[in-house]
Design an enzyme around this catalytic site. Structure first.
Site, short mmCIF file in Angstrom:
data_model
loop_
_atom_site.label_atom_id
_atom_site.label_comp_id
_atom_site.label_asym_id
_atom_site.label_seq_id
_atom_site.Cartn_x
_atom_site.Cartn_y
_atom_site.Cartn_z
N ASP A 162 -1.14 -4.09 -10.58
CA ASP A 162 -0.45 -3.32 -9.55
C ASP A 162 0.91 -2.82 -10.02
O ASP A 162 1.54 -3.41 -10.90
CB ASP A 162 -0.22 -4.18 -8.30
CG ASP A 162 -1.47 -4.40 -7.48
OD1 ASP A 162 -2.57 -4.03 -7.93
OD2 ASP A 162 -1.34 -4.93 -6.36
N HIS A 307 0.22 -7.72 -12.46
CA HIS A 307 1.14 -6.59 -12.30
C HIS A 307 1.55 -6.02 -13.66
O HIS A 307 1.85 -6.78 -14.59
CB HIS A 307 2.39 -7.02 -11.54
CG HIS A 307 2.12 -7.43 -10.13
ND1 HIS A 307 1.60 -8.67 -9.81
CD2 HIS A 307 2.24 -6.76 -8.94
CE1 HIS A 307 1.43 -8.76 -8.49
NE2 HIS A 307 1.80 -7.61 -7.95
#
Length: 348
Positions: A162, A307
């Site tokens: 992400d 991430h």
């Protein structure tokens, strides 16, 4: 004390500093993707102000930069909607308004830290986590509009990343995935997608999947319907400009969402994708902790949350080979999110 409002818009970010009387001290704009430049500028202003004499303030629609600024040792706070005037559809409250409102009512600010990030002080908002709403999960999962994990019938996991694209971390992650010849899915923030089209194209060209992670990583329950529509549509358009394809998968920031969100995305033939395995790499616990937590939580059908942006992701980069090798040793196949979202049609 210097209070600095930090706003976002379609053209990037603005920092606006005021003294306790609300008088302007500085103002500067930054293009999308210039988070390092913004962080460096604010760090210099904090040093000039002196120890404990600087606070940066964001609003709840700006979740792209808080961890970057906290990583740099800056004091960061959030001004919530009830402190602020209305905002435009395609931006936050202005940096000047953020700074002046915060300077006038410092006791109403929520001070953030690495443990909570943007969600600090908003435990009520956690009730909107889609993962805590089995009523919504069952209703929308049945029509293919919501996915938390695969069926568990096959020994497969999906690596998802992400908040990017964010050089150098996204490119380093792509290098590792390329070495192992494994696919992943990248849920991208519009402000970063608009700034790093070359990296976005590399993700697509190397066969990875792309998803939509909103324009500015906001707390979705705080948005009006037209703001939510902008967040998804503007991000999809930015990604399509770079890759030629608009993603059909959406990941709501923090897993926060509502019935309206799911109705809107399913009406656009889009699916919301959550996760069942949170690596907690966003809190920068170190690569060993990221590996241990991720591998321990993995099971058939797991969707793993990691991430490539939103802060210092060097720990994620260092952890990724260990995660891959341990999961492969345990007999897991790594697949893109499409293979989790659709029934297996290969007979495997």
């Amino acid at each position: 004390m210097i209070v600095c409002g930090i706003s976002w818009g379609t053209e990037g970010y603005e920092a606006f500093g005021v003294d306790p009387a609300g008088r302007q001290v500085f103002a500067r704009s930054f293009r999308p993707g210039a988070i390092g430049e913004l962080t460096g500028f604010l760090h210099e202003r904090a040093v000039e102000a002196g120890d404990g004499q600087f606070v940066g303030v964001v609003d709840s629609t700006n979740g792209t930069i808080d961890l970057h600024l906290l990583d740099a040792g800056l004091s960061i706070a959030r001004a919530d909607p009830w402190m602020l005037p209305g905002r435009p559809v395609d931006g936050s409250v202005s940096a000047a308004e953020l700074a002046r409102r915060a300077a006038a009512a410092p006791g109403q600010l929520a001070h953030l830290d690495m443990r909570t990030g943007t969600l600090g002080g908003r435990t009520d908002t956690l009730d909107h986590r889609l993962r805590r709403r089995p009523d919504l999960q069952d209703r929308f999962a049945a029509r293919g509009a919501l996915l938390e994990r695969g069926t568990g019938d096959l020994r497969r996991v999906a690596l998802t990343f992400d908040d990017g694209p964010c050089p150098p971390y996204t490119d380093q992650i792509l290098d590792i995935l390329g070495k192992y010849r494994l696919p992943a899915t990248f849920f991208c923030v519009g402000l970063n997608a608009a700034a790093h089209g070359d990296t976005l194209r590399r993700i697509a060209d190397e066969g990875h999947s792309l998803g939509n992670h909103t324009w500015s990583h906001p707390l979705l329950p705080d948005l009006r319907p037209e703001e939510f529509a902008f967040q998804i549509e503007a991000t999809g358009q930015a990604m399509a400009r770079a890759t030629g394809v608009e993603p059909r998968f959406v990941r709501p920031p923090y897993g926060l969402g509502t019935t309206d969100l799911l109705e809107w995305t399913s009406g656009k033939d889009m699916s919301c994708v959550l996760w069942d395995n949170d690596s907690h790499d966003w809190s920068s616990p170190g690569p060993e902790a990221i590996i241990e937590r991720t591998v321990r939580q993995a099971g058939p059908g797991s969707i793993i949350l990691m991430h490539d942006g939103g802060g210092d992701r060097s720990g994620t980069v260092r952890a990724l080979p260990g995660i891959i090798e341990q999961l492969l040793d345990k007999g897991y196949e790594m697949v893109a999110i499409e293979q989790m979202a659709a029934p297996d049609r290969t007979g495997h």
